[in-house]
Design a protein around this motif. Sequence first.
Motif, mmCIF file in Angstrom:
data_model
loop_
_atom_site.group_PDB
_atom_site.id
_atom_site.type_symbol
_atom_site.label_atom_id
_atom_site.label_comp_id
_atom_site.label_asym_id
_atom_site.label_seq_id
_atom_site.Cartn_x
_atom_site.Cartn_y
_atom_site.Cartn_z
ATOM 1 N N GLU A 85 0.813 -1.222 0.000
ATOM 2 C CA GLU A 85 0.000 0.000 0.000
ATOM 3 C C GLU A 85 0.847 1.272 0.000
ATOM 4 O OE1 GLU A 85 -1.862 -1.296 3.481
ATOM 5 O OE2 GLU A 85 -2.626 -2.990 2.343
ATOM 6 N N GLU A 92 0.255 7.817 -5.868
ATOM 7 C CA GLU A 92 -0.911 8.708 -5.988
ATOM 8 C C GLU A 92 -0.599 10.105 -5.460
ATOM 9 O OE1 GLU A 92 -4.479 5.416 -5.874
ATOM 10 O OE2 GLU A 92 -3.878 6.404 -4.030
ATOM 11 N N GLU A 170 -11.553 1.484 -12.295
ATOM 12 C CA GLU A 170 -12.974 1.861 -12.276
ATOM 13 C C GLU A 170 -13.210 3.285 -12.796
ATOM 14 O OE1 GLU A 170 -11.117 1.445 -9.575
ATOM 15 O OE2 GLU A 170 -11.389 3.152 -8.234
ATOM 16 N N ASP A 189 -16.420 7.089 -6.055
ATOM 17 C CA ASP A 189 -17.256 6.480 -5.008
ATOM 18 C C ASP A 189 -17.531 7.502 -3.909
ATOM 19 O OD1 ASP A 189 -15.046 6.628 -3.442
ATOM 20 O OD2 ASP A 189 -14.549 4.516 -3.536
ATOM 21 N N GLU A 190 -18.170 7.047 -2.812
ATOM 22 C CA GLU A 190 -18.645 8.010 -1.801
ATOM 23 C C GLU A 190 -17.526 8.809 -1.133
ATOM 24 O OE1 GLU A 190 -20.749 5.085 0.776
ATOM 25 O OE2 GLU A 190 -19.245 5.661 2.270
ATOM 26 N N ALA A 191 -16.398 8.162 -0.818
ATOM 27 C CA ALA A 191 -15.311 8.892 -0.136
ATOM 28 C C ALA A 191 -14.706 9.947 -1.070
ATOM 29 C CB ALA A 191 -14.236 7.925 0.319
ATOM 30 N N HIS A 256 -4.030 13.215 4.073
ATOM 31 C CA HIS A 256 -4.284 13.215 5.525
ATOM 32 C C HIS A 256 -3.624 12.095 6.297
ATOM 33 C CE1 HIS A 256 -6.626 13.365 9.303
ATOM 34 N NE2 HIS A 256 -6.555 14.642 9.031
ATOM 35 N N GLN B 18 -6.174 -4.293 -0.775
ATOM 36 C CA GLN B 18 -7.152 -3.187 -0.731
ATOM 37 C C GLN B 18 -7.951 -3.088 -2.028
ATOM 38 O OE1 GLN B 18 -4.716 0.208 0.275
ATOM 39 N NE2 GLN B 18 -5.131 -0.017 2.461
ATOM 40 N N SER B 28 -13.621 2.083 -4.201
ATOM 41 C CA SER B 28 -12.241 2.158 -4.695
ATOM 42 C C SER B 28 -11.216 1.714 -3.649
ATOM 43 C CB SER B 28 -11.931 3.601 -5.101
ATOM 44 O OG SER B 28 -11.930 4.417 -3.963
ATOM 45 N N ARG B 29 -10.014 1.434 -4.123
ATOM 46 C CA ARG B 29 -8.923 1.065 -3.212
ATOM 47 C C ARG B 29 -8.633 2.224 -2.262
ATOM 48 N NH1 ARG B 29 -4.033 1.958 -1.867
ATOM 49 N NH2 ARG B 29 -4.066 3.861 -3.101
ATOM 50 N N GLN B 30 -8.721 3.449 -2.807
ATOM 51 C CA GLN B 30 -8.424 4.631 -1.997
ATOM 52 C C GLN B 30 -9.386 4.745 -0.807
ATOM 53 O OE1 GLN B 30 -8.651 4.524 -5.288
ATOM 54 N NE2 GLN B 30 -7.141 5.847 -6.285
ATOM 55 N N THR B 31 -10.654 4.404 -1.050
ATOM 56 C CA THR B 31 -11.636 4.507 0.036
ATOM 57 C C THR B 31 -11.345 3.471 1.118
ATOM 58 O OG1 THR B 31 -13.279 5.418 -1.444
ATOM 59 C CG2 THR B 31 -14.114 4.399 0.552
ATOM 60 N N SER B 33 -8.455 2.280 1.797
ATOM 61 C CA SER B 33 -7.250 2.787 2.457
ATOM 62 C C SER B 33 -7.621 3.882 3.465
ATOM 63 C CB SER B 33 -6.291 3.325 1.387
ATOM 64 O OG SER B 33 -5.226 3.999 1.976
ATOM 65 N N GLN B 34 -8.496 4.792 3.050
ATOM 66 C CA GLN B 34 -8.898 5.883 3.955
ATOM 67 C C GLN B 34 -9.665 5.371 5.165
ATOM 68 O OE1 GLN B 34 -10.614 9.472 2.437
ATOM 69 N NE2 GLN B 34 -9.523 9.313 0.526
ATOM 70 N N GLU B 36 -9.344 2.359 6.532
ATOM 71 C CA GLU B 36 -8.379 1.667 7.396
ATOM 72 C C GLU B 36 -7.533 2.649 8.199
ATOM 73 O OE1 GLU B 36 -7.834 -2.459 4.839
ATOM 74 O OE2 GLU B 36 -6.119 -1.126 5.046
ATOM 75 N N ARG B 37 -7.205 3.777 7.574
ATOM 76 C CA ARG B 37 -6.385 4.785 8.265
ATOM 77 C C ARG B 37 -7.214 5.589 9.268
ATOM 78 N NH1 ARG B 37 -4.187 6.718 2.940
ATOM 79 N NH2 ARG B 37 -5.475 8.526 3.324
ATOM 80 N N ASP B 39 -9.356 7.859 8.310
ATOM 81 C CA ASP B 39 -9.554 9.193 7.743
ATOM 82 C C ASP B 39 -10.962 9.375 7.187
ATOM 83 O OD1 ASP B 39 -7.019 9.921 8.339
ATOM 84 O OD2 ASP B 39 -6.197 9.537 6.356
ATOM 85 N N TYR B 40 -11.677 8.286 7.007
ATOM 86 C CA TYR B 40 -13.021 8.390 6.432
ATOM 87 C C TYR B 40 -13.968 7.430 7.142
ATOM 88 C CZ TYR B 40 -16.878 8.079 3.140
ATOM 89 O OH TYR B 40 -18.126 8.091 2.591
ATOM 90 N N SER B 41 -15.135 7.951 7.553
ATOM 91 C CA SER B 41 -16.172 7.110 8.151
ATOM 92 C C SER B 41 -17.152 6.728 7.053
ATOM 93 C CB SER B 41 -16.907 7.882 9.251
ATOM 94 O OG SER B 41 -16.003 8.278 10.234
ATOM 95 N N PRO B 42 -17.279 5.434 6.765
ATOM 96 C CA PRO B 42 -18.141 5.042 5.633
ATOM 97 C C PRO B 42 -19.620 5.276 5.908
ATOM 98 C CG PRO B 42 -17.412 3.109 6.825
ATOM 99 C CD PRO B 42 -16.690 4.277 7.434
#
Lengths: 256, 67
Positions: A85, A92, A170, A189-191, A256, B18, B28-31, B33-34, B36-37, B39-42
């Motif tokens: 990762e 990125e 995607e 996606d949502e995030a 972040h 991921q 997405s993989r980024q979500t 990752s976020q 897990e870190r 940084d983001y509440s689903p």
Amino acid sequence: MKNKALVKFIVMMVICLLVGMVGGFLAAFLGDNTSPAALGDLAAIVGFYGAPILSLLAFLVVLGIAVPHFNQAKQSAEIWDGDDEEIIDDAENKLNIALIASNTGFSLGSVLLSVFICAMLSVVDKGAVPRNAVTRVFVIVGIGVYVVNLIFSVVFQQKILNLIKKISPEKQANVYDSKFESKWMDSCDEAEKVIIYKSGYKAYSNTVKVINVLWVCSVFGAALFKIDGWVPIVIGIIWMTLIVSYQMEAYRLEKH
Amino acid sequence: MPLRNHLKEYRAKLGVNQQEMGALVDTSRQTISQIERGDYSPSVTLALKIAKVCGATVEEIFEYEED
């Protein structure tokens, strides 16, 4: 807490009032005692010679930041096995820096082109610069650097997008597509949408602040220097503020 | 961050990376990752999807902690 915010707001209003009073006094005083046309000519000559040089320097700085970051991101993406990762997060991150540099460079180039064209029309009309080979070089550099910057920006962004699509299959969008924004949004996606909304709000908030400052500068500038052609420069600065604020906030939220 | 999660542990149990986890829950993989870190509440929908894929309850994966 409420009182603190109110005191801060009142202090800000008092400062604005004082700035307005001093500015108004200066505008009235200078308006009677100096030649606004002379100040305008001086600004136009500085813009005519300064904008192409700054434009060239800014483009070289952008190339120096964007291209190495893109190449490093491409190398990381090529060796990524799908599991590490840190490698892909780093790739990125570097892609985002390359994108910010490229977009900032292009919007700054547009602002400088506006300054250059306004200055050029002003100095040529008034015969304030000699019509010689040096002047022609400045004209070629001023316009040529912008054209190169424009081509670089479009091609480079497509290359960044291709790499993003390789990392995230995607994602579906093409820079040359007129419906790029809506297709891009559909593939988020949502995030990612939360980041887009938050960055959009930050860009809006920063742009409102810049518009306030530009409005004051335009009013005093017009009164003090009698400079025409503020409009493309002001629009360019607003555009640049929107782009840079949005991308910096998106970068901060993603990193972040 | 009041929301802690054990997504990384559950993902390791499933033996997916991921990117694969993202594909399983249609994100997405980024979500991933976020999340897990921290940084983001689903959203509730995504949390439920993740729980279903992991064969656990939402509460087992996500914990709310008082500040």
